[in-house]
Motif scaffolding. Structure first.
Motif, PDB file in Angstrom:
ATOM      1  N   ASN A 302       0.782  -1.274   0.018  1.00 57.05           N
ATOM      2  CA  ASN A 302      -0.024  -0.144   0.057  1.00 57.05           C
ATOM      3  C   ASN A 302       0.951   1.344   0.131  1.00 57.05           C
ATOM      4  N   VAL A 303       2.124   1.208  -0.117  1.00 53.28           N
ATOM      5  CA  VAL A 303       3.228   2.449  -0.195  1.00 53.28           C
ATOM      6  C   VAL A 303       3.905   2.453  -1.298  1.00 53.28           C
ATOM      7  N   LYS A 304       4.686   1.491  -1.607  1.00 49.26           N
ATOM      8  CA  LYS A 304       5.602   1.419  -2.827  1.00 49.26           C
ATOM      9  C   LYS A 304       4.805   1.021  -4.113  1.00 49.26           C
ATOM     10  N   GLY A 305       3.837  -0.292  -3.952  1.00 44.43           N
ATOM     11  CA  GLY A 305       3.247  -0.557  -5.025  1.00 44.43           C
ATOM     12  C   GLY A 305       4.311  -1.370  -6.106  1.00 44.43           C
ATOM     13  N   SER A 306       5.333  -2.126  -5.323  1.00 47.46           N
ATOM     14  CA  SER A 306       6.129  -2.852  -6.145  1.00 47.46           C
ATOM     15  C   SER A 306       5.724  -3.864  -6.844  1.00 47.46           C
ATOM     16  N   CYS A 307       6.396  -4.533  -7.803  1.00 43.89           N
ATOM     17  CA  CYS A 307       6.141  -5.846  -8.513  1.00 43.89           C
ATOM     18  C   CYS A 307       6.016  -6.926  -7.750  1.00 43.89           C
ATOM     19  N   ARG A 308       5.091  -7.815  -8.240  1.00 42.01           N
ATOM     20  CA  ARG A 308       4.880  -8.955  -7.431  1.00 42.01           C
ATOM     21  C   ARG A 308       4.771 -10.352  -8.509  1.00 42.01           C
ATOM     22  N   THR A 309       4.895 -11.482  -8.022  1.00 42.44           N
ATOM     23  CA  THR A 309       4.557 -12.483  -8.832  1.00 42.44           C
ATOM     24  C   THR A 309       3.629 -13.257  -8.666  1.00 42.44           C
ATOM     25  N   LEU A 310       3.008 -14.095  -9.436  1.00 36.20           N
ATOM     26  CA  LEU A 310       2.085 -15.151  -9.287  1.00 36.20           C
ATOM     27  C   LEU A 310       2.346 -15.918  -8.017  1.00 36.20           C
ATOM     28  N   HIS A 311       1.208 -16.427  -7.254  1.00 31.77           N
ATOM     29  CA  HIS A 311       1.387 -17.592  -6.289  1.00 31.77           C
ATOM     30  C   HIS A 311       1.388 -18.896  -7.042  1.00 31.77           C
ATOM     31  N   SER A 312       2.124 -19.942  -6.245  1.00 36.75           N
ATOM     32  CA  SER A 312       1.792 -21.143  -6.958  1.00 36.75           C
ATOM     33  C   SER A 312       0.640 -21.419  -7.343  1.00 36.75           C
ATOM     34  N   GLY A 313       0.468 -22.458  -8.277  1.00 36.24           N
ATOM     35  CA  GLY A 313      -0.829 -22.993  -8.502  1.00 36.24           C
ATOM     36  C   GLY A 313      -1.699 -22.303  -9.718  1.00 36.24           C
ATOM     37  N   PRO A 314      -2.870 -22.714 -10.090  1.00 40.49           N
ATOM     38  CA  PRO A 314      -3.394 -22.368 -11.178  1.00 40.49           C
ATOM     39  C   PRO A 314      -4.225 -21.003 -10.869  1.00 40.49           C
ATOM     40  N   VAL A 315      -4.704 -20.258 -11.799  1.00 41.34           N
ATOM     41  CA  VAL A 315      -5.064 -19.034 -11.808  1.00 41.34           C
ATOM     42  C   VAL A 315      -6.542 -18.682 -12.548  1.00 41.34           C
ATOM     43  N   SER A 316      -7.320 -18.316 -11.989  1.00 48.65           N
ATOM     44  CA  SER A 316      -8.650 -17.921 -12.648  1.00 48.65           C
ATOM     45  C   SER A 316      -8.925 -16.443 -12.595  1.00 48.65           C
ATOM     46  N   LEU A 317      -8.330 -15.821 -11.498  1.00 49.72           N
ATOM     47  CA  LEU A 317      -8.622 -14.452 -11.430  1.00 49.72           C
ATOM     48  C   LEU A 317      -7.317 -13.864 -10.953  1.00 49.72           C
ATOM     49  N   LEU A 318      -6.939 -12.659 -11.453  1.00 46.85           N
ATOM     50  CA  LEU A 318      -5.710 -11.924 -11.052  1.00 46.85           C
ATOM     51  C   LEU A 318      -6.355 -10.531 -10.623  1.00 46.85           C
ATOM     52  N   HIS A 319      -5.711 -10.346  -9.507  1.00 45.53           N
ATOM     53  CA  HIS A 319      -6.163  -8.996  -8.837  1.00 45.53           C
ATOM     54  C   HIS A 319      -5.110  -8.102  -8.369  1.00 45.53           C
ATOM     55  N   TRP A 320      -4.967  -6.757  -8.937  1.00 47.59           N
ATOM     56  CA  TRP A 320      -4.009  -5.836  -8.724  1.00 47.59           C
ATOM     57  C   TRP A 320      -4.196  -5.060  -7.361  1.00 47.59           C
ATOM     58  N   SER A 321      -4.620  -5.783  -6.039  1.00 45.60           N
ATOM     59  CA  SER A 321      -4.620  -4.999  -4.949  1.00 45.60           C
ATOM     60  C   SER A 321      -3.585  -4.566  -4.694  1.00 45.60           C
ATOM     61  N   GLY A 322      -3.552  -3.429  -3.916  1.00 48.15           N
ATOM     62  CA  GLY A 322      -2.224  -2.640  -3.420  1.00 48.15           C
ATOM     63  C   GLY A 322      -2.277  -1.482  -4.288  1.00 48.15           C
ATOM     64  N   LYS A 323      -0.998  -0.488  -4.103  1.00 42.93           N
ATOM     65  CA  LYS A 323      -1.030   0.668  -4.594  1.00 42.93           C
ATOM     66  C   LYS A 323      -0.961   0.645  -6.324  1.00 42.93           C
ATOM     67  N   GLY A 324      -0.288  -0.429  -6.685  1.00 44.90           N
ATOM     68  CA  GLY A 324       0.056  -0.257  -8.087  1.00 44.90           C
ATOM     69  C   GLY A 324      -1.023  -0.915  -8.986  1.00 44.90           C
ATOM     70  N   LYS A 325      -1.390   0.022 -10.094  1.00 48.82           N
ATOM     71  CA  LYS A 325      -2.442  -0.400 -10.928  1.00 48.82           C
ATOM     72  C   LYS A 325      -1.960  -0.497 -12.426  1.00 48.82           C
ATOM     73  N   PRO A 326      -2.198  -1.548 -12.906  1.00 43.99           N
ATOM     74  CA  PRO A 326      -1.546  -2.028 -14.246  1.00 43.99           C
ATOM     75  C   PRO A 326      -1.913  -0.870 -15.413  1.00 43.99           C
ATOM     76  N   TRP A 327      -2.780  -0.287 -15.469  1.00 45.65           N
ATOM     77  CA  TRP A 327      -3.018   0.648 -16.406  1.00 45.65           C
ATOM     78  C   TRP A 327      -2.138   2.129 -16.177  1.00 45.65           C
ATOM     79  N   VAL A 328      -2.138   2.304 -14.691  1.00 41.92           N
ATOM     80  CA  VAL A 328      -1.189   3.329 -14.617  1.00 41.92           C
ATOM     81  C   VAL A 328       0.431   2.997 -14.942  1.00 41.92           C
ATOM     82  N   ARG A 329       0.913   1.970 -14.499  1.00 35.13           N
ATOM     83  CA  ARG A 329       2.243   1.415 -14.634  1.00 35.13           C
ATOM     84  C   ARG A 329       2.392   1.275 -16.219  1.00 35.13           C
ATOM     85  N   LEU A 330       1.482   0.896 -16.964  1.00 30.23           N
ATOM     86  CA  LEU A 330       1.620   0.806 -18.529  1.00 30.23           C
ATOM     87  C   LEU A 330       1.709   2.272 -19.234  1.00 30.23           C
ATOM     88  N   ASP A 331       1.018   3.233 -18.610  1.00 29.22           N
ATOM     89  CA  ASP A 331       1.162   4.545 -19.236  1.00 29.22           C
ATOM     90  C   ASP A 331       2.282   5.016 -18.988  1.00 29.22           C
TER      91      ASP A 331
END
Length: 372
Positions: A302-331
């Motif tokens: 909630n402060v730096k919004g640093s990059c993270r990796t996926l947890h182990s196991g299959p994925v059905s939903l990805l959630h950018w909770s925390g400070k960093g939002k993908p559209w902001v970082r992409l822009d």
């Protein structure tokens, strides 16, 4: 004064001076094409622009008439995320025409509910949805300061009032945050069973350090801390929830959450906005569902919004909770690797370099093993 009113040349001069004394601002210009072109809305200095019409997703074979209800908030700041989330749900749904979205808009957002309604309709012409207005005075006096100012937005608390907002005929709803994408059939999440009259189903984590979610004031007061130790201290993220609205209303859950918000105003027992009251009311007593349905924390802390990796196991939903939002970082041209998984669902075409990634193509390379 009467002479001035009857003197055309003076009137023109006064009018010119008045016009020059205000900034040139564009008010109320709206453009809503129905042919798949870009959509623009100008609201003073705020501009909603460049949303391309989504493909027209249709039901597959063997679809029933059962409706899947999804509730999301929608506002100008997170609009791009909301549109991408909706797109991802429809893209992977086996029966997209059976999905009904309940959008909850802020009362005083720069983008009015009418503007947002027209924008959603032009972006998803065949989408079934309804727009609601969340009155901020319902919760404003219960909100306390948080570790991040974005967490103090009254719209973050709209989920507390779904029992009031939604029609009583709606007995089940999936609540989704705006910073998610779904890469699986939403019907699988909808069809989970909530055993033992449980109100909420969500991925649950019972090996987390529960103390970090509450302040020293909380743990020092036996009247509050003993409440936690009466049940399993389990964490869950409120950004993805399957909710039994009958049990929610029957159990007066809204009042229970408001109680802890009132305690917070007096004693300062937590720092994290709308999450802790849910933990205090439901922690240890939710329906645990597979962790694949909320790979959260991709926005960093909630402060730096640093990059993270996926947890182990299959994925059905990805959630950018925390400070960093993908559209902001992409822009900003500083994306994290996982932000490229969000990009294929982005329908926004403004202020970008024009680069697009097709859904299911190169943007997912290196992660195919996660998506079963």
């Amino acid at each position: 004064m009467s002479r001035l009113l009857h003197n055309p040349s003076l009137n023109d001069a006064v009018l010119l001076l008045l016009l020059l004394s205000f900034p040139l601002t564009c008010f109320g210009i709206r453009y809503f094409p129905s042919n798949g072109e870009k959509t623009e809305i100008h609201l003073g200095s705020d501009i909603l622009s460049g949303y391309t019409e989504a493909p027209d997703y249709r039901n597959g074979v063997d679809c029933s008439r059962a409706t899947i209800h999804i509730a999301m908030t929608i506002d100008l700041e997170y609009l791009r995320g909301t549109i991408a989330a909706v797109h991802s749900v429809l893209r992977h749904a086996s029966c997209p025409e059976n999905i009904f979205f309940h959008f909850i808009a802020a009362e005083f957002d720069p983008a009015t509910p009418r503007d947002l309604t027209r924008l959603v309709r032009s972006t998803f012409p065949s989408l079934h949805f309804k727009m609601y207005i969340f009155r901020e005075d319902r919760v404003i006096n219960l909100i306390s300061s948080s570790i991040r100012i974005a967490l103090e937005n009254p719209l973050n608390y709209a989920r507390n009032y779904l029992g009031e907002i939604l029609d009583p005929s709606i007995t089940r709803v999936i609540y989704l945050d705006s910073d998610i994408i779904i890469v699986d059939d939403i019907a699988k999440l909808w069809n989970i069973t909530l055993h033992h009259n449980r109100v909420i189903g969500a991925p649950e984590y019972c090996h987390t350090n529960f103390t970090k979610y509450f302040t020293d004031n909380f743990w020092a007061d036996p009247g509050t801390s003993t409440w936690v130790f009466k049940k399993r201290p389990c964490y869950f993220n409120t950004g993805v929830m399957v909710m039994d609205m009958n049990q929610w209303r029957k159990g007066m859950c809204q009042k229970k959450i408001e109680h802890w918000m009132e305690v917070q105003r007096n004693k300062r027992i937590y720092e994290l906005g709308s999450l802790p009251p849910f933990l205090l009311v439901f922690g240890g007593n939710i329906e645990p569902i597979h962790h694949r349905w909320n790979q959260h924390g991709l926005g960093g802390d909630n402060v730096k919004g640093s990059c993270r990796t996926l947890h182990s196991g299959p994925v059905s939903l990805l959630h950018w909770s925390g400070k960093g939002k993908p559209w902001v970082r992409l822009d900003d041209k500083r994306p994290c690797p996982l932000d490229h998984l969000w990009e294929p669902y982005d329908l926004y075409k403004g202020k970008r370099d024009g680069r697009r990634i097709a859904v299911g193509s190169d943007g997912l390379e290196g992660y195919s093993g996660y998506f079963e």
